[in-house]
Design an enzyme around this catalytic site. Structure first.
Site, short mmCIF file in Angstrom:
data_model
loop_
_atom_site.label_atom_id
_atom_site.label_comp_id
_atom_site.label_asym_id
_atom_site.label_seq_id
_atom_site.Cartn_x
_atom_site.Cartn_y
_atom_site.Cartn_z
N ASP A 381 7.80 34.95 37.98
CA ASP A 381 7.58 36.23 37.29
C ASP A 381 8.65 37.25 37.67
O ASP A 381 9.19 37.96 36.82
CB ASP A 381 6.16 36.78 37.52
CG ASP A 381 5.80 37.06 38.97
OD1 ASP A 381 6.53 36.60 39.89
OD2 ASP A 381 4.78 37.74 39.21
N GLY A 470 -4.23 34.16 48.46
CA GLY A 470 -3.35 33.91 47.32
C GLY A 470 -4.06 34.09 45.99
O GLY A 470 -3.59 33.59 44.97
N LEU A 471 -5.20 34.80 45.98
CA LEU A 471 -5.95 34.99 44.74
C LEU A 471 -5.87 36.45 44.27
O LEU A 471 -6.65 36.90 43.45
CB LEU A 471 -7.41 34.56 44.92
CG LEU A 471 -7.60 33.11 45.38
CD1 LEU A 471 -9.07 32.79 45.60
CD2 LEU A 471 -7.01 32.14 44.36
N SER A 472 -4.92 37.18 44.84
CA SER A 472 -4.61 38.52 44.35
C SER A 472 -5.68 39.56 44.61
O SER A 472 -5.90 40.45 43.79
CB SER A 472 -4.37 38.45 42.84
OG SER A 472 -3.06 38.71 42.60
N GLU A 506 3.00 48.59 43.62
CA GLU A 506 2.56 47.73 44.73
C GLU A 506 3.72 47.36 45.64
O GLU A 506 3.53 47.00 46.80
CB GLU A 506 1.85 46.49 44.18
CG GLU A 506 0.92 45.89 45.22
CD GLU A 506 0.12 44.69 44.75
OE1 GLU A 506 -0.41 44.73 43.62
OE2 GLU A 506 0.03 43.72 45.52
N ASP A 517 0.25 39.57 38.72
CA ASP A 517 -1.10 39.78 39.23
C ASP A 517 -1.79 40.98 38.59
O ASP A 517 -2.96 40.92 38.21
CB ASP A 517 -1.06 39.97 40.75
CG ASP A 517 -0.36 38.81 41.43
OD1 ASP A 517 -0.19 37.77 40.78
OD2 ASP A 517 0.03 38.96 42.60
N TYR A 569 8.57 35.71 51.33
CA TYR A 569 8.52 35.94 49.88
C TYR A 569 9.78 36.70 49.43
O TYR A 569 10.47 36.29 48.48
CB TYR A 569 7.26 36.74 49.54
CG TYR A 569 7.06 37.00 48.07
CD1 TYR A 569 6.19 36.21 47.31
CD2 TYR A 569 7.72 38.04 47.43
CE1 TYR A 569 6.00 36.45 45.96
CE2 TYR A 569 7.55 38.29 46.08
CZ TYR A 569 6.68 37.50 45.35
OH TYR A 569 6.49 37.74 44.01
C1 GLA Z 1 2.49 36.83 44.40
C2 GLA Z 1 3.16 37.93 43.63
C3 GLA Z 1 3.34 37.53 42.17
C4 GLA Z 1 4.01 36.19 42.05
C5 GLA Z 1 3.34 35.15 42.94
C6 GLA Z 1 4.09 33.85 42.96
O1 GLA Z 1 1.20 36.66 43.95
O2 GLA Z 1 2.40 39.11 43.70
O3 GLA Z 1 4.04 38.54 41.51
O4 GLA Z 1 5.37 36.29 42.32
O5 GLA Z 1 3.21 35.62 44.26
O6 GLA Z 1 4.12 33.28 41.72
#
Ligand code: GLA
Length: 736
Positions: A381, A470-472, A506, A517, A569
């Site tokens: 993204d 990893g679920l935002s 963010e 996300d 990241y």
């Molecule tokens: C996190 C980031 C997203 C995306 C994912 C990996 O969730 O917030 O914007 O880059 O990692 O796909």
């Protein structure tokens, strides 16, 4: 009952304008070692009792009765003199072993006080004959919202409901330092209390998945789970084992009553005595009210008060409470000295206009924002390439009311604590890792976008999105905060514009994330995956065919964005930009949209010209971009076998070329595939977190069982926060 005496203010009046709060402070603090009720915990040296009185005054309570042991009276009186000087009406009631009416002669050898139910009876003579009253513990911090909710419940009590108990999810009330006692509530079909059991020595169950004791009473077991729900274990007063869901409602020791409860309690206490209790047995208020509710003598409403509660059971708990109080004070939620003259009149005046007067309008509500799983299109993204996530049926909830001042004041669960900050000053970041940074980011993002935020919000944050998996959960919090702030300020921003501005905002927190996300959380659609395009942002829902399931399985390793993941990241993001530049291309879509032959040539060229790491990163982004296009096609045509294969290829690429997988994630993927999943891959940024596996509905059980047996069993079990079937949900909402 005898032994009461006012130390300030008025004597009990028959018709008080404002209700009385009884504070139970006679406990012996055996586990704490000192008189913890008076322990200074605030930055100005105030005790928890003082914070309770301060909050309760602002919530509309007018009189306070402290139940103490007679020997404690002088100490309490000296310590609480500033309250009397501030005009607070404070009386004492004494909890004794002997009572002329009820216990003329205590059993030989009895030292232990009779318990919380008896303590309320001890306060009876100091209570008004009419009108509601509340009861709370002296060694707990409930926060202003809890007192307000209880006061609201009492003021607006529906006919027939003559008692209330404040509740929080049980897990939020445990101590990291040992077992605690709580009243475990079970609600009946009408939402009132069905029964309550006093649970002792409660702590999180080490192995939540499979040790459920079939004989033990259960309260509020969830139906949602493929695996056993997370558990809390302990015992009852009679020694029976208890196991209950971690999110079942626990009584906070904060009660609301009408006077007719007193004769009923007295009757129960006489029954208790008649049954020849042991020397250590206590007459618990929770059990007495629970029994009255179970016998349908008293209907008791449950008042969820959110997770702002903090208790001091063990000396180690004190530090955490002190830190939270300092932060709240620094942010302006409390003055350092609660009873200085310049502060005192304001809350008292506010209280007069408060709950027992006419209701006040406030643009409050609940903002609800879902987390997401990404089905395919990982780490692309931020390279401007489309992705294919879906909003998850797990949410962050922000229950709020508009604040008169430009202050944001929120309470989280016990682990996260409370915070406050001002909108009319530069919004500084809190220390790295503090959850308030996501709320601050939302506020800054809106302000930078030109939205005037004159009103703050006050409220509580709860949620069902697992944190750092990893679920935002963090973006869901950003989105919920933004919606609440917009609502409180009667402002609007269009969804896509909001998603884009919040993605930028963010990044204040330090992760240079893309925009997936926030867009997924805002634009989710039930039953649909979302194709999200960037530059400009667009969201296109794609229906998920019937008969397929998405299983989410945690690797049990936290992927904390504010922790080590942040650097890893950001490093990946920089490597992608460098790789693209070094192959002489200006945009990733240009690479991904090349025809077959040209694409192959670009990949081969990058493989030759770039250093190994960069060429791998390049290959992942380029191939993942093409997989998203194919996956969307597969989804639209219902070819889920093809979709699964693309997921597998995506995982391999993330593992080998992008180096964001872990051994545990790889293991989960292979167990799921072995058990019949059509595809499986890590979801989110990686470095821990979760796998998403796709399988036919009739294979889901087998896949889940295989994961439990072959992955989780050896790791102490699993709960429904870590292993569940996900449904695609609608996007975020705010309701009044
Ligand atoms: C996190 C980031 C997203 C995306 C994912 C990996 O969730 O917030 O914007 O880059 O990692 O796909």
């Amino acid at each position: 009952m005898s032994g009461t005496g006012p130390i300030g203010g008025a004597r009990p009046a028959d018709r008080p304008e404002r209700p009385t709060l009884v504070i139970l402070a006679a406990g012996r603090s055996t586990r704490f070692g000192r008189a913890k009720q008076l322990e200074p915990v605030g930055p100005g040296g105030a005790s928890l009792i003082e914070y309770t009185v301060y909050d309760a005054v602002r919530a509309g309570f007018g009189r306070f009765v402290l139940v103490v042991r007679e020997s404690q009276r002088d100490e309490f009186e000296a310590r609480l003199r500033p309250l009397r000087d501030a005009g607070i009406s404070l009386s004492f009631a004494f909890q004794r072993l002997v009572d002329a009416d009820l216990v003329p002669l205590p059993p030989p050898g009895r030292v232990r006080p009779w318990g919380t139910g008896f303590a309320v009876l001890a306060a009876a003579a100091a209570l008004p004959r009419q009108g509601p009253f509340a009861v709370c513990n002296a060694d707990d911090f409930y926060g202003r919202v809890a007192h307000e909710r209880l006061a609201h419940a009492l003021a607006a009590s529906p006919p027939g409901i003559r008692a209330f108990t404040a509740t929080s999810p049980l897990a939020d009330t445990l101590s990291a330092h040992g077992g605690v006692s709580r009243g475990l509530c079970e609600a009946g079909p009408d939402g009132t209390l069905l029964r309550m059991t006093e649970g002792l020595d409660l702590r999180l169950d080490g192995d939540a998945s499979r040790t459920g004791n079939g004989d033990a009473p259960r309260a509020g077991a969830g139906a949602e789970s493929p695996a056993a729900p997370p558990g809390v274990v302990g015992r009852t007063a009679s020694g029976a084992a208890v196991r209950v869901d971690a999110d079942s409602p626990a009584c906070m020791g904060l009660w609301g009553f009408f006077p007719e409860i007193l004769p009923q309690l007295e009757e129960r206490f006489r029954d208790f005595l008649a049954a020849s209790p042991g020397l250590e047995d206590e007459f618990y208020l929770s059990e007495a009210v629970g029994d009255l509710a179970a016998a349908e003598r008293t209907r008791c409403g449950l008042v969820p008060v959110g997770p702002g509660w903090m208790g001091v059971t063990f000396p180690e708990d004190r530090e955490r409470v002190a830190v939270s109080l300092r932060q709240l004070t620094e942010a302006g939620a409390y003055p350092v000295d609660l009873w200085t003259p310049h502060v005192r009149p304001e809350p008292l005046r506010a209280a007069q206009a408060s709950l027992f007067g006419p209701p006040q309008a406030s643009p409050g509500g609940v903002a609800t924002a879902p987390g997401r799983i990404n089905l395919i299109g990982e780490h692309i993204d931020y390279n401007g390439l489309p992705v294919l996530p879906m909003a998850l049926d797990r949410h962050v909830h922000l229950e709020f009311e508009g604040a008169e001042h430009a202050t944001v004041q929120l309470e989280g669960d016990a682990a996260h604590g409370s915070f406050a900050f001002r909108l009319d000053r530069t919004i500084e970041s809190a220390p790295r890792g503090h959850w308030s940074n996501y709320v601050r980011a939302a506020a800054r993002g809106l302000q930078d976008h030109g939205v005037g935020l004159k009103r703050g919000i006050r409220g509580t944050v709860t949620g069902t999105v697992p944190v750092a998996e990893g679920l935002s959960s963090s973006s869901a919090l950003v989105v919920a905060s933004a919606l609440a702030l917009l609502h409180a300020n009667e402002a609007e921003v269009e969804a896509l514009e909001l998603a884009a501005l919040l993605a930028r905002a963010e990044r204040y927190v330090g992760v240079q994330g893309g925009g997936m996300d926030q867009a997924a959380s805002l634009c989710g659609k039930e039953g649909h995956a979302l194709r999200i395009d960037f530059g400009p942002l667009r969201v296109t829902p794609v229906p998920v065919p019937e008969g397929w399931r998405w299983i989410v399985a945690s690797s049990l390793a936290r992927a904390e964005k504010a922790g080590a993941v942040r650097e890893l990241y950001n490093e990946r993001r920089a490597q992608c930009a460098e790789a693209l530049e070094r192959v002489g291309r200006t945009s990733w879509p240009e690479v991904v949209e090349a025809d077959e032959d040209e694409f192959a040539a670009i990949l081969a060229g990058a493989g030759k010209s770039l250093p190994l790491t960069l060429s791998r990163r390049f290959r992942h982004v380029a191939t993942e971009g093409r997989r998203v296009t194919e996956a969307e096609r597969a989804l639209r045509s219902g070819n889920m076998a093809a979709f699964g294969r693309l997921m597998n290829a995506s995982h391999a690429s993330l593992r080998d070329d992008f180096s964001v997988s872990t051994q545990a994630l790889d293991e989960i993927v292979s167990v799921a595939l072995d058990a019949g999943a059509a595809g499986a891959r890590l979801t989110g940024a990686g470095f821990g977190g979760c796998v998403v596996a796709l399988c036919r509905a009739n294979r889901a059980k087998a896949v889940i069982e295989a994961l439990i047996d072959r992955f989780y069993a050896a790791r102490g079990g699993v709960d429904r926060r870590a292993l569940f079937v996900a449904d695609a949900a609608d996007g975020a909402t705010v309701t009044s």
